[in-house]
Design an enzyme around this catalytic site. Structure first.
Site, PDB file in Angstrom:
ATOM      1  N   ARG A   9      -2.588  17.585  -5.531  1.00 25.36           N
ATOM      2  CA  ARG A   9      -1.588  17.219  -6.546  1.00 25.36           C
ATOM      3  C   ARG A   9      -1.036  15.812  -6.335  1.00 25.36           C
ATOM      4  NH1 ARG A   9       2.724  21.635  -7.661  1.00 25.36           N
ATOM      5  NH2 ARG A   9       2.894  20.332  -9.495  1.00 25.36           N
ATOM      6  N   CYS A  10      -1.399  15.178  -5.230  1.00 25.88           N
ATOM      7  CA  CYS A  10      -0.867  13.855  -4.883  1.00 25.88           C
ATOM      8  C   CYS A  10      -1.871  12.761  -5.248  1.00 25.88           C
ATOM      9  CB  CYS A  10      -0.565  13.819  -3.382  1.00 25.88           C
ATOM     10  SG  CYS A  10      -0.126  12.183  -2.768  1.00 25.88           S
ATOM     11  N   LYS A  11      -1.421  11.795  -6.025  1.00 25.75           N
ATOM     12  CA  LYS A  11      -2.292  10.700  -6.459  1.00 25.75           C
ATOM     13  C   LYS A  11      -2.840   9.919  -5.268  1.00 25.75           C
ATOM     14  CE  LYS A  11      -2.409   6.573  -9.300  1.00 25.75           C
ATOM     15  NZ  LYS A  11      -1.652   5.580 -10.024  1.00 25.75           N
ATOM     16  N   ARG A  14      -5.535  11.892  -3.576  1.00 27.39           N
ATOM     17  CA  ARG A  14      -6.783  11.871  -4.350  1.00 27.39           C
ATOM     18  C   ARG A  14      -7.499  10.533  -4.186  1.00 27.39           C
ATOM     19  NH1 ARG A  14      -3.310  14.189  -8.190  1.00 27.39           N
ATOM     20  NH2 ARG A  14      -3.372  12.307  -9.470  1.00 27.39           N
TER      21      ARG A  14
END
Length: 113
Positions: A9-11, A14
């Site tokens: 969920r973390c940019k 990713r």
């Protein structure tokens, strides 16, 4: 073998995963929110990063501000807090056999690839 401690969920996490994938090296993903680290595992990672536990804490998280910010916690207590509340762990962490880094900024990841 490269391990990335990842939160999908973390940019930033990713982005870190993309760097690892594009390196062509063999890697595995550990989604540490689904498969939390033990205190021993977290302590070993912190040693590999050559940092103090407080440097791994996400200090803007609500739970940190409400429950721990004003407490004088030992390194061991900080590790316990992070294993019980894995959202507090900075991400991503990328590890090889010898060392580990926090992937912020993303170029830190190159150090372990």
């Amino acid at each position: 073998m490269i391990t990335i401690y990842h939160n999908a969920r973390c940019k930033k996490s990713r982005e870190g995963l993309e760097i690892v994938k594009n390196s062509g090296k063999e890697y595995k993903i550990r989604e540490y929110l689904k498969e939390p680290l033990s205190e021993e595992e977290l302590a070993e990672l912190i040693d590999k990063m050559n940092i103090s536990p407080i440097q791994l804490v996400r200090k803007n998280e609500k739970i940190w501000k409400e429950e721990y910010k004003d407490k004088d916690l030992s390194d061991k207590e900080l590790i316990t807090v992070m294993t019980r509340n894995p959202k507090l762990i900075e991400r991503p962490i990328v590890e090889n056999d010898r060392e580990a880094v926090i992937g912020r900024p993303a170029d830190n990841i190159d150090k372990v690839l």
